[in-house]
Scaffold this motif. Structure first.
Motif, mmCIF file in Angstrom:
data_model
loop_
_atom_site.group_PDB
_atom_site.id
_atom_site.type_symbol
_atom_site.label_atom_id
_atom_site.label_comp_id
_atom_site.label_asym_id
_atom_site.label_seq_id
_atom_site.Cartn_x
_atom_site.Cartn_y
_atom_site.Cartn_z
ATOM 1 N N ASN A 55 2.823 -9.017 -16.162
ATOM 2 C CA ASN A 55 3.626 -10.211 -15.863
ATOM 3 C C ASN A 55 3.059 -11.032 -14.707
ATOM 4 O O ASN A 55 3.665 -12.000 -14.269
ATOM 5 N N SER A 66 11.553 -2.369 -0.393
ATOM 6 C CA SER A 66 11.571 -2.348 -1.846
ATOM 7 C C SER A 66 10.671 -3.476 -2.361
ATOM 8 O O SER A 66 10.730 -4.595 -1.869
ATOM 9 N N SER A 74 5.686 2.642 -5.013
ATOM 10 C CA SER A 74 5.712 3.361 -6.298
ATOM 11 C C SER A 74 4.417 3.152 -7.066
ATOM 12 O O SER A 74 3.873 4.090 -7.646
ATOM 13 N N ARG A 82 2.033 6.044 -8.324
ATOM 14 C CA ARG A 82 1.834 6.224 -9.766
ATOM 15 C C ARG A 82 0.406 5.980 -10.207
ATOM 16 O O ARG A 82 0.000 6.454 -11.275
#
Ligand code: ADP
Ligand code: ADP
Length: 237
Positions: A13, A37, A42, A46
């Motif tokens: 995106n 956030s 993350s 990941r």
């Protein structure tokens, strides 16, 4: 043992979640990643077992560029990397021991996963992992009957029975109350120290990071904006 060389990751995106990240993490380190956030914590975690794949740069784990790994080698890499999640990711209706044995499945042969049978050794290791987390008395309880803290301990036991070289924990205490959060952080630290497992933990709160981390990595807007010891964070702020 883990090295990011100019790593960037842009999601389809168009969001640039990692921007030119350079990092070296040594064997046995207990690293906490902090940031607001959306900062990219993350995504950073990941990318290390290729749940997400960077779009640029090199990412070396034990000298091997994991961005070029094909399926079989990628599976081999993932066996040695334990993942811990905010919401525990247990099979809720399964017993504690079955959940922990699932970690052994990742480690042992695929024949076993087909037959769904476990050797004495598998069971012994699963039991010992639960013992180390102090929850061996819950062995035949269904996962969804445990408290959040107990469920997170089961998920840590599952990772342990996988005999990992690296543990990646993505917001492992975000669903837990403060006392339970501290207990889980202590458990992770203890395992890190006893087994020399390189551990990378994402946390929301800097005070918790300062209490447990050997090293704190601060992220903002996809970039590493701080990298140092807890002591230096105090001096920088
Ligand atoms: P953090 O863990 O610090 O909250 P994330 O790595 O989850 O940060 O997210 C970094 C940025 O990437 C955010 O802007 C987020 O919305 C975006 N993002 C995360 N996952 C995806 C995804 N699968 N597809 C598109 N954008 C994503
Ligand atoms: P985090 O705890 O990392 O901040 P989020 O609540 O932002 O997680 O995201 C939850 C899930 O949604 C993650 O799997 C993330 O990859 C995905 N996600 C986040 N932002 C986007 C986005 N803009 N587009 C698609 N998926 C996203």
């Amino acid at each position: 043992m883990i090295e990011f060389k100019n790593v960037s990751l842009t999601y389809p995106n168009g969001v640039e979640a990692l921007k030119n990240v350079d990092l070296k993490i040594n064997k046995g380190e207990f690293v906490v990643v902090v940031g607001l956030s959306g900062a990219g914590k993350s995504t950073l975690i990941r990318s290390m077992n290729r749940i997400v794949t960077p779009t640029d740069g090199e990412l070396l784990i034990e000298g091997q560029d994991i961005l070029s790994l094909k399926n079989k080698k990628l599976r081999g890499l993932r066996k040695k990397i334990g993942m811990i999640f905010q919401d525990y990711n247990l099979v809720k209706r399964s017993t504690v021991i079955k959940n922990v044995l699932a970690g052994r499945l990742a480690y042992t042969s695929t024949i076993k996963s087909i037959l769904n049978r476990f050797s004495k050794e598998d069971r012994k290791l699963a039991y010992e992992s639960l013992q180390r987390l102090g929850i061996e008395d819950k062995i035949y309880i269904r996962a969804d009957q445990l408290s959040g803290g107990q469920q997170q301990r089961v998920s840590i036991a599952r990772v342990l029975s996988q005999k990992p070289n690296i543990i990646l924990a993505d917001e492992p205490v975000a669903s837990l109350d403060p006392p339970t959060s501290h207990q889980v952080m202590k458990d992770l630290k203890k395992i890190n120290r006893e087994d020399h497992i390189t551990t990378i933990v994402n946390l929301h709160f800097i005070d918790m990071a300062m209490e447990y981390a050997d090293r704190i990595i601060g992220m903002r807007d996809g970039k590493v904006v701080f990298d140092g010891s807890a002591k230096n964070v105090t001096e920088a702020t």
